[in-house]
Design an enzyme around this catalytic site. Structure first.
Site, PDB file in Angstrom:
ATOM      1  N   SER A  65       0.820  -1.380  -0.008  1.00  7.51           N
ATOM      2  CA  SER A  65       0.185   0.051  -0.053  1.00  7.51           C
ATOM      3  C   SER A  65       0.712   1.139   0.051  1.00  7.51           C
ATOM      4  O   SER A  65       0.354   2.299  -0.288  1.00  7.51           O
ATOM      5  CB  SER A  65      -0.952   0.006   1.182  1.00  7.51           C
ATOM      6  N   LYS A  68       0.783   3.196  -3.004  1.00  6.04           N
ATOM      7  CA  LYS A  68      -0.453   4.210  -3.332  1.00  6.04           C
ATOM      8  C   LYS A  68      -0.424   5.575  -3.410  1.00  6.04           C
ATOM      9  O   LYS A  68      -0.994   6.159  -4.082  1.00  6.04           O
ATOM     10  CB  LYS A  68      -1.586   3.704  -2.491  1.00  6.04           C
ATOM     11  N   TYR A 193      -1.855  -3.301 -11.173  1.00  4.47           N
ATOM     12  CA  TYR A 193      -1.930  -2.979  -9.790  1.00  4.47           C
ATOM     13  C   TYR A 193      -1.165  -3.879  -8.873  1.00  4.47           C
ATOM     14  O   TYR A 193      -0.560  -3.537  -7.913  1.00  4.47           O
ATOM     15  CB  TYR A 193      -3.291  -2.935  -9.211  1.00  4.47           C
ATOM     16  N   TYR A 245      -3.997   3.029   7.597  1.00  2.44           N
ATOM     17  CA  TYR A 245      -5.383   2.304   7.811  1.00  2.44           C
ATOM     18  C   TYR A 245      -6.069   2.794   8.646  1.00  2.44           C
ATOM     19  O   TYR A 245      -6.216   4.247   9.112  1.00  2.44           O
ATOM     20  CB  TYR A 245      -4.949   0.843   8.170  1.00  2.44           C
ATOM     21  N   VAL A 263       1.105  -3.732   3.856  1.00  2.00           N
ATOM     22  CA  VAL A 263       0.930  -5.140   4.563  1.00  2.00           C
ATOM     23  C   VAL A 263       2.342  -6.027   4.606  1.00  2.00           C
ATOM     24  O   VAL A 263       2.320  -6.902   5.316  1.00  2.00           O
ATOM     25  CB  VAL A 263      -0.381  -6.084   4.140  1.00  2.00           C
TER      26      VAL A 263
HETATM   27  N1  GLU Z   1      -1.443  -5.270  -2.499  1.00  2.50           N
HETATM   28  C1  GLU Z   1      -2.087  -5.189  -1.416  1.00  2.50           C
HETATM   29  C2  GLU Z   1      -3.885  -5.432  -1.480  1.00  2.50           C
HETATM   30  O1  GLU Z   1      -4.226  -5.017  -2.346  1.00  2.50           O
HETATM   31  C3  GLU Z   1      -1.958  -3.997  -0.519  1.00  2.50           C
HETATM   32  C4  GLU Z   1      -2.779  -3.856   0.628  1.00  2.50           C
HETATM   33  C5  GLU Z   1      -1.818  -3.208   1.735  1.00  2.50           C
HETATM   34  O2  GLU Z   1      -0.740  -3.068   1.808  1.00  2.50           O
HETATM   35  O3  GLU Z   1      -2.712  -2.448   2.627  1.00  2.50           O
HETATM   36  O4  GLU Z   1      -4.661  -6.146  -0.816  1.00  2.50           O
END
Ligand code: GLU
Length: 309
Positions: A65, A68, A193, A245, A263
């Protein structure tokens, strides 16, 4: 680049490590389940090029994430805020990162922010380029420039492992497509993604990217404005409101710096005007944040008075 090991940092790392026993490595992406729970490292990158560290900072991990924030920066450069925020919102959700619940209650089904999976998928959808390969390569080049490391690449193993198992993200995409928020082939978007999330680096690279955000998007070492100031500001604001989060509020109170976690156990921190932080500790708390990483940032914030509030 050389990074000097710091006795103070080593002491804080030792203290923070005590909570690792309460954490758990993410395994919903099977390849991430192979991480070593006890790994823990930090690098701090200063604008003058100095760097201090503790732990094995050569260890590579995937951004998940954390990517992002960076894809958001590139899409905002590509398309401008008006275009982007017509399709994804600016509000925190208080829900888990992969929740589908709020999408159905919104009209139109516009994801609430770019840090939850639904919003991040819309952001990745907006990455410019004529093919998945070209869009990914533009993102990777941008990340190589931010980290000043042309060797940054992605883990094919982690990307494939997530692509094969990402049915919840597939569901989010189909929902978004049904509501005309996205209009590309879902498998193609997921391919892009999952590669984005599998971009791999070490703590030092991550700390350098955090430093660029901390310096308002400007690389102080060559004077280049890599990210326009207003876009760096938008990204840092999202890091504060939704970067950690559904414990972003608690993190803002206890630590008080813009940060984004993934994560895989990575955390990128940006102490405005001062330095960037890269942490890797794959044992996660129940919200999905590196459990020792959070503890370490609390210790650093308290001892060095880092909160911006
Ligand atoms: N690739 C992970 C997903 O989409 C990223 C989630 C994360 O790191 O919060 O579930």
């Amino acid at each position: 680049m050389q990074c000097r090991s710091s006795n103070d940092l080593i002491q804080f790392v030792t203290e923070a490590k005590s909570v690792i026993k309460n954490g758990k490595v993410a395994d919903y992406i099977p390849a991430l389940g192979r991480a070593k729970r006890d790994d823990f490292s930090i690098a701090i990158h200063y604008p003058d090029g100095n760097c201090i560290s503790a732990g094995d900072i050569e260890k590579q991990f995937t951004l998940q994430s954390i990517s992002k924030v960076i894809s958001l920066a590139l899409v905002l450069i590509d398309r401008g805020p008006d275009f982007v925020f017509e399709r994804v919102g600016m509000e925190p959700t208080g829900d888990p990162f992969n929740s589908i619940a709020k999408l159905e209650t919104m009209a139109p089904a516009k994801p609430l922010n770019p840090m939850i999976n639904a919003g991040a998928l819309v952001v990745t959808h907006m990455l410019k380029g004529n093919s998945v390969e070209e869009r990914f390569s533009r993102l990777l080049t941008f990340i190589q420039e931010l980290s000043n490391d042309p060797s940054v690449s992605y883990s094919t193993e982690v990307a494939y492992s997530e692509f094969e198992t990402a049915d919840l993200n597939r569901a989010l995409c189909y929902f978004l497509k049904q509501h005309q928020i996205i209009n590309e082939d879902v498998e193609q978007l997921l391919k892009l993604y999952t590669k984005q999330c599998a971009i791999e680096m070490n703590c030092l690279d991550l700390a350098r990217i955090g430093m660029i955000f901390a310096m308002d998007g400007r690389d102080p070492l060559n004077g280049k404005q890599i990210i326009p100031i207003d876009i760096a500001r938008i990204c840092k604001t999202f890091m504060v409101t939704c970067g950690m989060y559904n414990s972003s509020g608690e993190f803002a109170i206890k630590v008080g710096i813009p940060a984004k976690s993934g994560v895989s156990g990575g955390i990128m921190g940006s102490v405005p005007g001062k330095f960037g932080i890269g942490i890797f500790g794959p044992a996660l708390d129940e919200k999905g944040n590196s459990i020792a990483g959070i503890r370490l940032l609390e210790l650093l914030s308290k001892n060095y008075n880092l909160s911006m509030f």
